[in-house]
Write a protein that holds these residues in place. Sequence first.
Motif, PDB file in Angstrom:
ATOM      1  N   LEU A 280      51.710  40.924  14.902  1.00  0.00           N
ATOM      2  CA  LEU A 280      52.389  40.734  16.180  1.00  0.00           C
ATOM      3  C   LEU A 280      52.393  42.024  16.990  1.00  0.00           C
ATOM      4  O   LEU A 280      52.218  42.005  18.215  1.00  0.00           O
ATOM      5  CB  LEU A 280      53.825  40.246  15.940  1.00  0.00           C
ATOM      6  CG  LEU A 280      54.665  39.958  17.186  1.00  0.00           C
ATOM      7  CD1 LEU A 280      53.974  38.969  18.121  1.00  0.00           C
ATOM      8  CD2 LEU A 280      56.049  39.448  16.800  1.00  0.00           C
ATOM      9  N   SER A 281      52.538  43.132  16.310  1.00  0.00           N
ATOM     10  CA  SER A 281      52.517  44.425  16.986  1.00  0.00           C
ATOM     11  C   SER A 281      51.184  44.674  17.680  1.00  0.00           C
ATOM     12  O   SER A 281      51.128  45.137  18.823  1.00  0.00           O
ATOM     13  CB  SER A 281      52.797  45.537  15.964  1.00  0.00           C
ATOM     14  OG  SER A 281      52.832  46.802  16.583  1.00  0.00           O
ATOM     15  N   GLU A 282      50.087  44.349  17.008  1.00  0.00           N
ATOM     16  CA  GLU A 282      48.759  44.526  17.596  1.00  0.00           C
ATOM     17  C   GLU A 282      48.564  43.594  18.794  1.00  0.00           C
ATOM     18  O   GLU A 282      47.994  43.995  19.819  1.00  0.00           O
ATOM     19  CB  GLU A 282      47.681  44.257  16.546  1.00  0.00           C
ATOM     20  CG  GLU A 282      46.260  44.071  17.081  1.00  0.00           C
ATOM     21  CD  GLU A 282      45.718  45.246  17.874  1.00  0.00           C
ATOM     22  OE1 GLU A 282      44.759  45.044  18.652  1.00  0.00           O
ATOM     23  OE2 GLU A 282      46.246  46.382  17.735  1.00  0.00           O
ATOM     24  N   ALA A 283      49.043  42.374  18.677  1.00  0.00           N
ATOM     25  CA  ALA A 283      48.913  41.427  19.781  1.00  0.00           C
ATOM     26  C   ALA A 283      49.644  41.937  21.020  1.00  0.00           C
ATOM     27  O   ALA A 283      49.115  41.887  22.143  1.00  0.00           O
ATOM     28  CB  ALA A 283      49.456  40.060  19.366  1.00  0.00           C
ATOM     29  N   ILE A 284      50.843  42.458  20.829  1.00  0.00           N
ATOM     30  CA  ILE A 284      51.621  42.971  21.964  1.00  0.00           C
ATOM     31  C   ILE A 284      50.973  44.228  22.538  1.00  0.00           C
ATOM     32  O   ILE A 284      51.002  44.454  23.755  1.00  0.00           O
ATOM     33  CB  ILE A 284      53.086  43.217  21.541  1.00  0.00           C
ATOM     34  CG1 ILE A 284      53.751  41.872  21.215  1.00  0.00           C
ATOM     35  CG2 ILE A 284      53.858  43.947  22.627  1.00  0.00           C
ATOM     36  CD1 ILE A 284      55.153  41.978  20.655  1.00  0.00           C
ATOM     37  N   ARG A 285      50.349  45.027  21.689  1.00  0.00           N
ATOM     38  CA  ARG A 285      49.612  46.195  22.201  1.00  0.00           C
ATOM     39  C   ARG A 285      48.527  45.754  23.171  1.00  0.00           C
ATOM     40  O   ARG A 285      48.348  46.341  24.247  1.00  0.00           O
ATOM     41  CB  ARG A 285      48.979  46.977  21.042  1.00  0.00           C
ATOM     42  CG  ARG A 285      48.228  48.245  21.483  1.00  0.00           C
ATOM     43  CD  ARG A 285      47.186  48.673  20.478  1.00  0.00           C
ATOM     44  NE  ARG A 285      46.126  47.676  20.313  1.00  0.00           N
ATOM     45  CZ  ARG A 285      45.134  47.494  21.183  1.00  0.00           C
ATOM     46  NH1 ARG A 285      45.058  48.220  22.291  1.00  0.00           N
ATOM     47  NH2 ARG A 285      44.215  46.570  20.953  1.00  0.00           N
ATOM     48  N   GLN A 286      47.796  44.699  22.806  1.00  0.00           N
ATOM     49  CA  GLN A 286      46.736  44.215  23.677  1.00  0.00           C
ATOM     50  C   GLN A 286      47.301  43.655  24.981  1.00  0.00           C
ATOM     51  O   GLN A 286      46.750  43.889  26.063  1.00  0.00           O
ATOM     52  CB  GLN A 286      45.929  43.138  22.951  1.00  0.00           C
ATOM     53  CG  GLN A 286      44.793  42.545  23.771  1.00  0.00           C
ATOM     54  CD  GLN A 286      43.740  43.565  24.161  1.00  0.00           C
ATOM     55  OE1 GLN A 286      42.934  43.975  23.339  1.00  0.00           O
ATOM     56  NE2 GLN A 286      43.764  44.004  25.412  1.00  0.00           N
ATOM     57  N   LEU A 287      48.404  42.930  24.901  1.00  0.00           N
ATOM     58  CA  LEU A 287      49.033  42.373  26.105  1.00  0.00           C
ATOM     59  C   LEU A 287      49.502  43.477  27.049  1.00  0.00           C
ATOM     60  O   LEU A 287      49.361  43.366  28.276  1.00  0.00           O
ATOM     61  CB  LEU A 287      50.220  41.488  25.718  1.00  0.00           C
ATOM     62  CG  LEU A 287      49.888  40.187  24.988  1.00  0.00           C
ATOM     63  CD1 LEU A 287      51.166  39.517  24.492  1.00  0.00           C
ATOM     64  CD2 LEU A 287      49.122  39.237  25.889  1.00  0.00           C
ATOM     65  N   THR A 288      50.045  44.529  26.479  1.00  0.00           N
ATOM     66  CA  THR A 288      50.494  45.657  27.294  1.00  0.00           C
ATOM     67  C   THR A 288      49.318  46.322  27.982  1.00  0.00           C
ATOM     68  O   THR A 288      49.422  46.779  29.128  1.00  0.00           O
ATOM     69  CB  THR A 288      51.258  46.674  26.423  1.00  0.00           C
ATOM     70  OG1 THR A 288      52.338  46.011  25.753  1.00  0.00           O
ATOM     71  CG2 THR A 288      51.836  47.799  27.269  1.00  0.00           C
TER      72      THR A 288
END
Length: 380
Positions: A280-288
């Motif tokens: 989930l952390s990696e996914a949010i990094r990409q969204l940011t």
Amino acid sequence: MHNQKELFNLDKQITYLNGAYMSPQLKSVESIGLAALTKKSNPHLISGDDFFTEKVILKQRFAQLIEVQDFETIAIIPSVSYGIAIAVNNIPFERGDEIVVLEEQFPSNYYAWKALEAEKGVIIKTVGAPEIKLGRGEHWNQRLLEAISPKTKCIAIPHCHWADGTLFNVKEIKLRSAEVGAYLVIDATQSVGALPFSVAEIQPDALICGGYKWLMGPYGLGVAYFGERFHHGKPLENNWMNHIGSENFSNLVNYNHTLKPKATRYDVGESSNFILTPMLSEAIRQLTNWQPRNIQQYCKDITSSAISQLKNKGYFIEEDDFRSHHLFGIYPAANKNIEQIKAHLADKKVFVSYRGKAIRVSPNVYNNEADLDKLVSCLT
């Protein structure tokens, strides 16, 4: 922003317009998940610090996404219902208090509030959508504002409606809630990640998000913001990590009953989940990196022509100012056979959802205008 389909492993034979059901997985998220899965084969590689490091990174990234300065106001939760339960259990309800909800909002943001009618003697006030087409979203927002009164203790609503993407002006609603001292609890599962949201600007009391839709994370993990009114509350569970001093493993035999500050006290047990948390952390990094405002504009760009064509063919779709562009409902005219529509879309391998009376369409950055053209072709 350009099309990002190459970053996903979507089947090339299908047209996936169903991100509101579940997002496809980014290749980078899948890679991190597989690496984390195999790591436990050698548990000596998992250190004591690993129980806390990835948690902090996840909270910091989500805080950045929703414009929060203090990552300790973020809690890691397993589901929306868990986050709602935290809010329910920490708002001091009294008999006769009113809780304002929306007609047909997602069940996880309804059942727990409804149960309080029998438990506490509160009153659920449901704001229905107007039976009109012209100005429907605007009038629904006005009805919601008018439903808030001095008796209102909590407004528990989504940012955009899960069935058809109707947008609610949460900034105005917050101003009204502050006038009467009510709590504002927002389920942002169907918005945050693809639609900009600023906690600094809106200042909700709680913002709760499942992680497997627009946050593009795995199923079974979510994140929530809890504001100052919840910072001294009681968690649903007393796990070892939400107590002060839990980082010192050798001292855990000496119990410390003091809870960690702010929202950290609400972290679900085993929130350091060595597989789901880094995913989930990696996914949010990409969204940011993409930025939700760019995602929203991209979705608007690829859907505008299709929406115009469908409206010309008699379908009802909410006006742009009162719906999201990443999620919208298409309401067929009375002479349309919905079962035939479903069969035709299935035959052409076009994936959408059906919620209430709406055909729910929810594109994202892996879609393009040709995908929407295919949808139009099936519907017309």
